[in-house]
Write a protein that holds these residues in place. Structure first.
Motif, PDB file in Angstrom:
ATOM      1  N   UNK A  73      38.391  29.467  58.994  1.00 18.81           N
ATOM      2  CA  UNK A  73      37.624  30.629  59.428  1.00 18.81           C
ATOM      3  C   UNK A  73      36.747  30.280  60.636  1.00 18.81           C
ATOM      4  N   UNK A  74      36.175  29.081  60.649  1.00 13.73           N
ATOM      5  CA  UNK A  74      35.415  28.629  61.823  1.00 13.73           C
ATOM      6  C   UNK A  74      36.312  28.650  63.056  1.00 13.73           C
ATOM      7  N   UNK A 113      34.881  21.663  63.898  1.00 16.60           N
ATOM      8  CA  UNK A 113      34.549  22.002  62.515  1.00 16.60           C
ATOM      9  C   UNK A 113      35.394  21.123  61.615  1.00 16.60           C
ATOM     10  N   UNK A 114      34.818  20.691  60.497  1.00 15.72           N
ATOM     11  CA  UNK A 114      35.578  19.859  59.571  1.00 15.72           C
ATOM     12  C   UNK A 114      34.776  19.551  58.326  1.00 15.72           C
ATOM     13  N   UNK A 171      26.352  18.172  51.984  1.00 15.51           N
ATOM     14  CA  UNK A 171      27.069  19.285  52.583  1.00 15.51           C
ATOM     15  C   UNK A 171      28.562  19.079  52.396  1.00 15.51           C
ATOM     16  N   UNK A 172      29.314  20.155  52.587  1.00 13.90           N
ATOM     17  CA  UNK A 172      30.769  20.116  52.419  1.00 13.90           C
ATOM     18  C   UNK A 172      31.509  20.272  53.739  1.00 13.90           C
ATOM     19  N   UNK A 173      31.015  21.155  54.607  1.00 16.86           N
ATOM     20  CA  UNK A 173      31.668  21.457  55.883  1.00 16.86           C
ATOM     21  C   UNK A 173      30.618  21.418  56.982  1.00 16.86           C
ATOM     22  N   UNK A 227      32.577  36.484  60.849  1.00 21.85           N
ATOM     23  CA  UNK A 227      32.583  35.183  60.172  1.00 21.85           C
ATOM     24  C   UNK A 227      31.537  35.157  59.057  1.00 21.85           C
ATOM     25  N   UNK A 228      30.324  35.602  59.364  1.00 22.10           N
ATOM     26  CA  UNK A 228      29.262  35.632  58.359  1.00 22.10           C
ATOM     27  C   UNK A 228      29.654  36.520  57.191  1.00 22.10           C
TER      28      UNK A 228
END
Length: 107
Positions: free
Chosen positions: A29-30, A45-46, A61-63, A87-88
């Motif tokens: 999505x990012x 992003x990752x 954190x995860x992403x 996105x939000x």
């Protein structure tokens, strides 16, 4: 004539559902919504590098998302853009926490 500083916009996402599939969906999505905005110098992003565990490494954190903009005006335009708003809307329900770190940087 002085130039405006670059603005680095970093976001750390902690997910409610932090399954591998949920993390992959957020990264996708990012890429779909947060790339190619006017004034973007860099996008990445990752997922968190779980194999790096130094005493100072943040594991909460995860992403991660990193965008670098030409200037604050480009960042502000990005924040208000329809793609960022989409996105939000599509992703925030799965966020347990987000941390946003904005900094003026030099290359």
């Amino acid at each position: 004539m002085p130039t405006e500083p670059l603005l680095a916009h970093s976001v750390l996402f902690t997910l409610k559902d932090n399954s591998d599939e949920a993390k992959k969906r957020l990264v996708a999505s990012c890429k779909k919504y947060l790339t190619d905005h006017r004034g973007t110098v860099f996008f990445a992003a990752g997922t968190r590098a779980t194999d790096i565990r130094w005493p100072v490494s943040d594991q909460r954190f995860d992403v991660a998302l990193l965008l670098v903009f030409q200037n604050k005006a480009a960042h502000d335009e990005y924040q208000d853009s329809p793609r960022h708003q989409q996105f939000l809307e599509e992703n925030e329900a799965n966020w347990a926490e987000i941390r946003v770190l904005d900094a003026y940087v030099e290359s």
